[in-house]
Design a protein around this motif. Structure first.
Motif, short mmCIF file in Angstrom:
data_model
loop_
_atom_site.label_atom_id
_atom_site.label_comp_id
_atom_site.label_asym_id
_atom_site.label_seq_id
_atom_site.Cartn_x
_atom_site.Cartn_y
_atom_site.Cartn_z
N SER A 72 0.83 -1.20 0.00
CA SER A 72 0.00 0.00 0.00
C SER A 72 0.87 1.25 0.00
O SER A 72 2.08 1.21 0.20
CB SER A 72 -0.90 0.01 1.24
N ASP A 73 0.23 2.40 -0.24
CA ASP A 73 0.97 3.66 -0.27
C ASP A 73 1.65 3.93 1.06
O ASP A 73 2.78 4.44 1.12
CB ASP A 73 0.01 4.82 -0.60
N GLU A 74 0.96 3.58 2.16
CA GLU A 74 1.55 3.82 3.48
C GLU A 74 2.80 2.96 3.68
O GLU A 74 3.82 3.43 4.21
CB GLU A 74 0.53 3.50 4.58
N THR A 75 2.72 1.70 3.22
CA THR A 75 3.88 0.83 3.38
C THR A 75 5.05 1.31 2.53
O THR A 75 6.20 1.32 2.97
CB THR A 75 3.50 -0.62 2.97
N ILE A 76 4.75 1.73 1.28
CA ILE A 76 5.81 2.23 0.40
C ILE A 76 6.44 3.50 0.99
O ILE A 76 7.66 3.67 0.97
CB ILE A 76 5.24 2.49 -1.00
N ALA A 77 5.59 4.39 1.51
CA ALA A 77 6.12 5.63 2.10
C ALA A 77 7.01 5.33 3.30
O ALA A 77 8.07 5.95 3.48
CB ALA A 77 4.95 6.54 2.51
N LEU A 129 15.72 6.70 3.09
CA LEU A 129 16.29 8.05 3.18
C LEU A 129 17.03 8.24 4.50
O LEU A 129 18.10 8.87 4.54
CB LEU A 129 15.17 9.10 3.04
N LEU A 130 16.47 7.71 5.57
CA LEU A 130 17.14 7.82 6.86
C LEU A 130 18.48 7.10 6.83
O LEU A 130 19.50 7.62 7.32
CB LEU A 130 16.24 7.25 7.96
#
Length: 232
Positions: free
Chosen positions: A125-130, A137-138
């Protein structure tokens, strides 16, 4: 309903099952080294003996012959209720549909496949990908910070600070001038030209070569400027 059934015979029945499979018209095909795909109508006519101990669509096939040999009552013989599908019996008070030709079995398999697909969609899902991108990035920031510390605190993507001219030593080599603003080479033949000690310029027009020895300069003149008066 899928009209093909996957059967994995028991190891001791594999040769007999393969022989039966090649006798069919058309011949039955294998889907792996130990499994065959069998049409539903052919499965219904398969000899009971070659099905004992087999896995049928991932479920262990329970044969009446095997039940009799083990002293177990056949399905329904103990009074178990025949289910509405007409192929499966009630087990321990619950409706269980293990028969590979049972439409309920196929429906349950389809429901499980839908559930697996939904779980896969939820996992991407979008939340998982984000969240995954944030973690990447971290990690990138941490790696860059560690690299900067390893280089003495220097951040590689920033310009170096300007160094005052007073900090250059007397023998320091000045950086090249920007393109398009080159300074003309000094003419050593002019009285005011200053040539550092240990530097021997060619001294001829249109030649700015410099040498560290007189011998090197003279060899250059003889090779490159033989027309010069003192080239010989």
């Amino acid at each position: 309903m899928n009209d093909m059934i996957e059967i994995q015979p028991a190891p001791e029945k594999r040769r007999a099952f393969a022989q039966w499979a090649v006798e069919q018209v058309p011949k039955l095909r294998t889907v792996s080294t130990h499994a065959f795909t069998v049409p539903a109508n052919a499965f219904a006519e398969a000899p009971e003996d070659i099905l004992i101990g087999a896995l049928v669509d991932g479920r262990r096939y329970v044969s009446p012959v095997e039940d009799a040999a083990a002293g177990r009552p056949a399905p329904g013989a103990d009074g178990a209720r025949l289910l509405d599908c007409g192929l499966c019996y009630e087990e321990d008070g619950q409706e269980v549909h293990p028969h590979p030709l049972c439409p309920e079995t196929t429906a349950l398999d389809g429901q499980q496949a839908d559930a697996d697909a939904a779980a896969m969609v939820a996992a991407t899902s979008d939340e998982t990908i984000a969240a995954a991108m944030g973690a990447v990035l971290l990690a990138t920031d941490v790696a860059a910070s560690n690299a900067a510390k390893a280089d003495g605190g220097l951040v590689l993507d920033q310009d170096l600070p300007d160094v005052p001219e007073a900090d250059y030593g007397p023998d320091a080599v000045q950086p090249p001038t920007p393109e398009g603003s080159e300074l003309p080479a000094p003419d050593p033949t002019e009285p005011h030209a200053e040539v550092p000690d240990g530097v021997f310029p060619c001294g001829l027009p249109d030649c700015d070569r410099e040498f560290t020895t007189e011998r090197g300069r003279d060899l250059h003149r003889r090779a490159k400027h033989p027309e010069a008066p003192d080239a010989g």
